[in-house]
Write a protein that holds these residues in place. Structure first.
Motif, PDB file in Angstrom:
ATOM      1  N   SER A  58       0.824  -1.208   0.000  1.00 23.88           N
ATOM      2  CA  SER A  58       0.000   0.000   0.000  1.00 23.88           C
ATOM      3  C   SER A  58       0.858   1.257   0.000  1.00 23.88           C
ATOM      4  O   SER A  58       0.561   2.226  -0.715  1.00 23.88           O
ATOM      5  N   GLU A  59       1.921   1.234   0.790  1.00 23.97           N
ATOM      6  CA  GLU A  59       2.821   2.385   0.830  1.00 23.97           C
ATOM      7  C   GLU A  59       3.516   2.590  -0.510  1.00 23.97           C
ATOM      8  O   GLU A  59       3.637   3.719  -0.994  1.00 23.97           O
ATOM      9  N   ARG A  60       3.962   1.486  -1.111  1.00 24.94           N
ATOM     10  CA  ARG A  60       4.640   1.595  -2.415  1.00 24.94           C
ATOM     11  C   ARG A  60       3.673   2.058  -3.501  1.00 24.94           C
ATOM     12  O   ARG A  60       4.059   2.811  -4.404  1.00 24.94           O
ATOM     13  N   THR A  61       2.416   1.613  -3.409  1.00 24.67           N
ATOM     14  CA  THR A  61       1.413   2.049  -4.378  1.00 24.67           C
ATOM     15  C   THR A  61       1.146   3.544  -4.239  1.00 24.67           C
ATOM     16  O   THR A  61       1.016   4.264  -5.237  1.00 24.67           O
ATOM     17  N   LYS A  62       1.074   4.010  -3.003  1.00 25.45           N
ATOM     18  CA  LYS A  62       0.898   5.444  -2.749  1.00 25.45           C
ATOM     19  C   LYS A  62       2.024   6.241  -3.414  1.00 25.45           C
ATOM     20  O   LYS A  62       1.774   7.255  -4.087  1.00 25.45           O
ATOM     21  N   ASN A  63       3.266   5.772  -3.250  1.00 25.01           N
ATOM     22  CA  ASN A  63       4.409   6.452  -3.857  1.00 25.01           C
ATOM     23  C   ASN A  63       4.374   6.356  -5.370  1.00 25.01           C
ATOM     24  O   ASN A  63       4.756   7.296  -6.080  1.00 25.01           O
ATOM     25  N   LEU A  64       3.912   5.223  -5.884  1.00 29.24           N
ATOM     26  CA  LEU A  64       3.825   5.018  -7.328  1.00 29.24           C
ATOM     27  C   LEU A  64       2.856   6.024  -7.941  1.00 29.24           C
ATOM     28  O   LEU A  64       3.173   6.675  -8.949  1.00 29.24           O
ATOM     29  N   PHE A  65       1.700   6.180  -7.314  1.00 28.61           N
ATOM     30  CA  PHE A  65       0.721   7.142  -7.808  1.00 28.61           C
ATOM     31  C   PHE A  65       1.256   8.572  -7.729  1.00 28.61           C
ATOM     32  O   PHE A  65       1.115   9.349  -8.675  1.00 28.61           O
ATOM     33  N   GLY A  66       1.840   8.903  -6.575  1.00 25.66           N
ATOM     34  CA  GLY A  66       2.243  10.285  -6.347  1.00 25.66           C
ATOM     35  C   GLY A  66       3.511  10.698  -7.051  1.00 25.66           C
ATOM     36  O   GLY A  66       3.572  11.781  -7.649  1.00 25.66           O
ATOM     37  N   PHE A  80      -8.545   2.086  -7.553  1.00 26.73           N
ATOM     38  CA  PHE A  80      -8.000   0.753  -7.321  1.00 26.73           C
ATOM     39  C   PHE A  80      -9.143  -0.233  -7.201  1.00 26.73           C
ATOM     40  O   PHE A  80     -10.314   0.147  -7.033  1.00 26.73           O
ATOM     41  N   THR A  81      -8.797  -1.507  -7.285  1.00 22.84           N
ATOM     42  CA  THR A  81      -9.785  -2.551  -7.041  1.00 22.84           C
ATOM     43  C   THR A  81      -9.129  -3.760  -6.416  1.00 22.84           C
ATOM     44  O   THR A  81      -7.902  -3.934  -6.488  1.00 22.84           O
ATOM     45  N   THR A  82      -9.949  -4.560  -5.798  1.00 23.45           N
ATOM     46  CA  THR A  82      -9.578  -5.883  -5.311  1.00 23.45           C
ATOM     47  C   THR A  82     -10.884  -6.582  -4.982  1.00 23.45           C
ATOM     48  O   THR A  82     -11.969  -6.043  -5.212  1.00 23.45           O
ATOM     49  N   PHE A  83     -10.815  -7.794  -4.461  1.00 23.53           N
ATOM     50  CA  PHE A  83     -12.021  -8.483  -4.019  1.00 23.53           C
ATOM     51  C   PHE A  83     -12.563  -7.762  -2.790  1.00 23.53           C
ATOM     52  O   PHE A  83     -11.805  -7.310  -1.926  1.00 23.53           O
ATOM     53  N   LYS A  84     -13.871  -7.661  -2.708  1.00 23.76           N
ATOM     54  CA  LYS A  84     -14.520  -6.819  -1.704  1.00 23.76           C
ATOM     55  C   LYS A  84     -14.064  -7.140  -0.287  1.00 23.76           C
ATOM     56  O   LYS A  84     -13.870  -6.235   0.535  1.00 23.76           O
ATOM     57  N   ASP A  85     -13.851  -8.415   0.022  1.00 20.81           N
ATOM     58  CA  ASP A  85     -13.469  -8.809   1.382  1.00 20.81           C
ATOM     59  C   ASP A  85     -12.106  -8.271   1.794  1.00 20.81           C
ATOM     60  O   ASP A  85     -11.789  -8.240   2.987  1.00 20.81           O
ATOM     61  N   PHE A  86     -11.293  -7.866   0.819  1.00 14.11           N
ATOM     62  CA  PHE A  86      -9.918  -7.441   1.129  1.00 14.11           C
ATOM     63  C   PHE A  86      -9.682  -5.965   0.816  1.00 14.11           C
ATOM     64  O   PHE A  86      -8.548  -5.499   0.849  1.00 14.11           O
ATOM     65  N   GLN A  87     -10.739  -5.235   0.541  1.00 11.40           N
ATOM     66  CA  GLN A  87     -10.623  -3.824   0.176  1.00 11.40           C
ATOM     67  C   GLN A  87      -9.897  -3.022   1.243  1.00 11.40           C
ATOM     68  O   GLN A  87      -8.982  -2.243   0.942  1.00 11.40           O
ATOM     69  N   SER A  88     -10.262  -3.235   2.503  1.00 18.24           N
ATOM     70  CA  SER A  88      -9.662  -2.451   3.589  1.00 18.24           C
ATOM     71  C   SER A  88      -8.190  -2.782   3.784  1.00 18.24           C
ATOM     72  O   SER A  88      -7.426  -1.972   4.315  1.00 18.24           O
ATOM     73  N   GLN A  89      -7.771  -3.972   3.354  1.00 21.78           N
ATOM     74  CA  GLN A  89      -6.391  -4.398   3.556  1.00 21.78           C
ATOM     75  C   GLN A  89      -5.428  -3.809   2.523  1.00 21.78           C
ATOM     76  O   GLN A  89      -4.231  -3.714   2.784  1.00 21.78           O
ATOM     77  N   VAL A  90      -5.938  -3.448   1.352  1.00 23.39           N
ATOM     78  CA  VAL A  90      -5.037  -2.982   0.293  1.00 23.39           C
ATOM     79  C   VAL A  90      -5.163  -1.485   0.022  1.00 23.39           C
ATOM     80  O   VAL A  90      -4.321  -0.922  -0.684  1.00 23.39           O
ATOM     81  N   LYS A  91      -6.185  -0.840   0.576  1.00 23.08           N
ATOM     82  CA  LYS A  91      -6.320   0.592   0.311  1.00 23.08           C
ATOM     83  C   LYS A  91      -5.199   1.348   1.022  1.00 23.08           C
ATOM     84  O   LYS A  91      -4.644   0.880   2.020  1.00 23.08           O
ATOM     85  N   GLY A  92      -4.869   2.494   0.495  1.00 24.91           N
ATOM     86  CA  GLY A  92      -3.785   3.274   1.079  1.00 24.91           C
ATOM     87  C   GLY A  92      -3.963   4.756   0.813  1.00 24.91           C
ATOM     88  O   GLY A  92      -4.866   5.178   0.071  1.00 24.91           O
ATOM     89  N   GLY A  93      -3.120   5.544   1.399  1.00 28.93           N
ATOM     90  CA  GLY A  93      -3.170   6.994   1.228  1.00 28.93           C
ATOM     91  C   GLY A  93      -3.009   7.390  -0.227  1.00 28.93           C
ATOM     92  O   GLY A  93      -2.204   6.817  -0.957  1.00 28.93           O
TER      93      GLY A  93
END
Length: 381
Positions: A256-264, A276-289
């Motif tokens: 998640s941190e690396r994705t945040k840096n990738l976007f920014g 972003f997307t993922t399976f609904k059950d894991f949304q909270s685990q992969v979301k990031g700033g």
């Protein structure tokens, strides 16, 4: 007659259908996944309307049947279309069905084997020994399995391998219309294609040469290639089982941190432009700033609500439900899991701003090696 218009996203399938509906003298029912698309068609097609629940039963299905009985042109959602039962089909013998995107004709029901055996033992359900069709015997039942009783009322629930229950869309409906036209892309990888084969339903596939459109997308889609993909090197990485059993919370937090840096830092896009997307059950685990509020459902399609998104991350590795695969396999039909997964990925990617005609360069992060390879192979023909 069933005709499948297999045309790439952005190929004006819906526009052509709207023009056809405005010009035709035939009665039609246009079925689309989302209410927003229903509204669009109602605005652009002059001679149609949509069902409502302004009746004594408060039922859109009743409204739809009333409209068909009066010979009116109909625009409806996939969800409402799937509520029709066999007794309804006679209303549509002189209608043209235009199906915008495929419907999922198979649903493995969320009920355990132990519960199924309990329902059989207590006599609440009975299995037809020849057809495996499930009947619910207690008409007055109102409890945990009420939803099962409602589905059984349509005679569309089947018991498979003494293990699980499958709801399947009655194939007869596709035989009941005067003609059927399905608008989609990569149809041969869809579950509906497998269902047609399973049910010995013939269809005509009309495909366009999409090489020019793919080349255009290839020029405008910036697919990230680099070390941030290392987390997805295993073939099963980012699958449901990988999220459940393999990856650690620490690894996901780091991603998640690396994705945040990738976007920014690399894509240089702001939070409102990121998705972003993922399976609904894991949304909270992969979301990031920087992208947490930009979630788009992994099975999203046929919507233009996210066309402002310039950078997108796809945290999923798609496989069909193994029980669905087994259902078809037992019926002598094989499925193409890679083509299905590619179709699901492309539909999701097309929600972003790459669908726009101008200023539509888009960044894409697909850390799953399998999904990324499917995409790159498609882009490069």
């Amino acid at each position: 007659m069933i005709e499948v218009v297999d045309r790439i996203m952005g190929g004006y399938k819906t526009t052509d259908a709207i023009n056809h509906m405005n010009d035709t003298n035939e009665k039609f029912m246009y079925v689309t996944p989302f209410l927003a698309e229903v509204d669009r068609v109602l605005k652009e097609v002059w001679n149609c309307s949509t069902p409502n629940n302004w009746n004594t039963e408060g039922s859109k299905r009743v409204s739809l049947l009333d409209m068909a009985n009066k010979g009116r042109n109909i625009v409806a959602t996939h969800a409402l279309f799937k509520m029709l039962v066999r007794d309804d089909y006679s209303y549509f013998y002189d209608y043209e069905l235009i199906l915008d995107e495929v419907v999922d004709p198979i649903e493995v029901m969320d009920i355990t084997t132990d519960d199924i055996h309990m329902l059989i033992a207590t006599g609440k359900i009975v299995i037809n020994s020849e057809t495996s069709v499930v009947s619910f015997t207690e008409s007055g039942y109102d409890g945990t399995f009420t939803y099962l009783k409602q589905l059984c009322a349509t005679s569309n629930v089947v018991y498979v391998n003494d293990t699980f229950l499958v709801w399947n869309f009655p194939i007869e409906i596709f035989k009941s219309f005067k003609s059927v036209k399905i608008l989609t892309y990569l149809f041969e990888g869809s579950i509906l294609s497998s269902y047609f084969k399973y049910s010995d339903i013939e269809y005509t596939l009309v495909k366009d040469d999409d090489s020019e459109k793919r080349a255009e997308i290839r020029e405008k889609l910036n697919v990230y290639i680099g070390s941030e993909n290392d987390i997805g090197n295993k073939p099963t990485a980012f699958s449901v089982n990988w999220f459940k059993n393999t990856v650690t919370k620490t690894e996901l937090k780091g991603m998640s941190e690396r994705t945040k840096n990738l976007f920014g830092r690399k894509f240089k896009t702001g939070a409102s432009e990121n998705a972003f997307t993922t399976f609904k059950d894991f949304q909270s685990q992969v979301k990031g700033g920087g992208y947490a509020t930009g979630f788009i459902a992994v099975n999203s399609r046929a919507t233009n609500n996210f066309s402002h998104k310039k950078s997108m991350a796809y945290f999923a590795n798609r496989y069909m439900n193994p029980n669905v695969v087994k259902f078809f396999y037992d019926g002598g039909v094989s499925v193409n899991q890679d083509l299905w997964a590619l179709g699901e990925l492309l539909q999701w990617v097309w929600r972003g701003n790459i669908r726009n005609k101008e200023n539509n360069e888009m960044n894409l992060y697909v850390p799953s090696k399998r999904m990324r390879n499917l995409l790159m192979n498609w882009l490069n023909e």
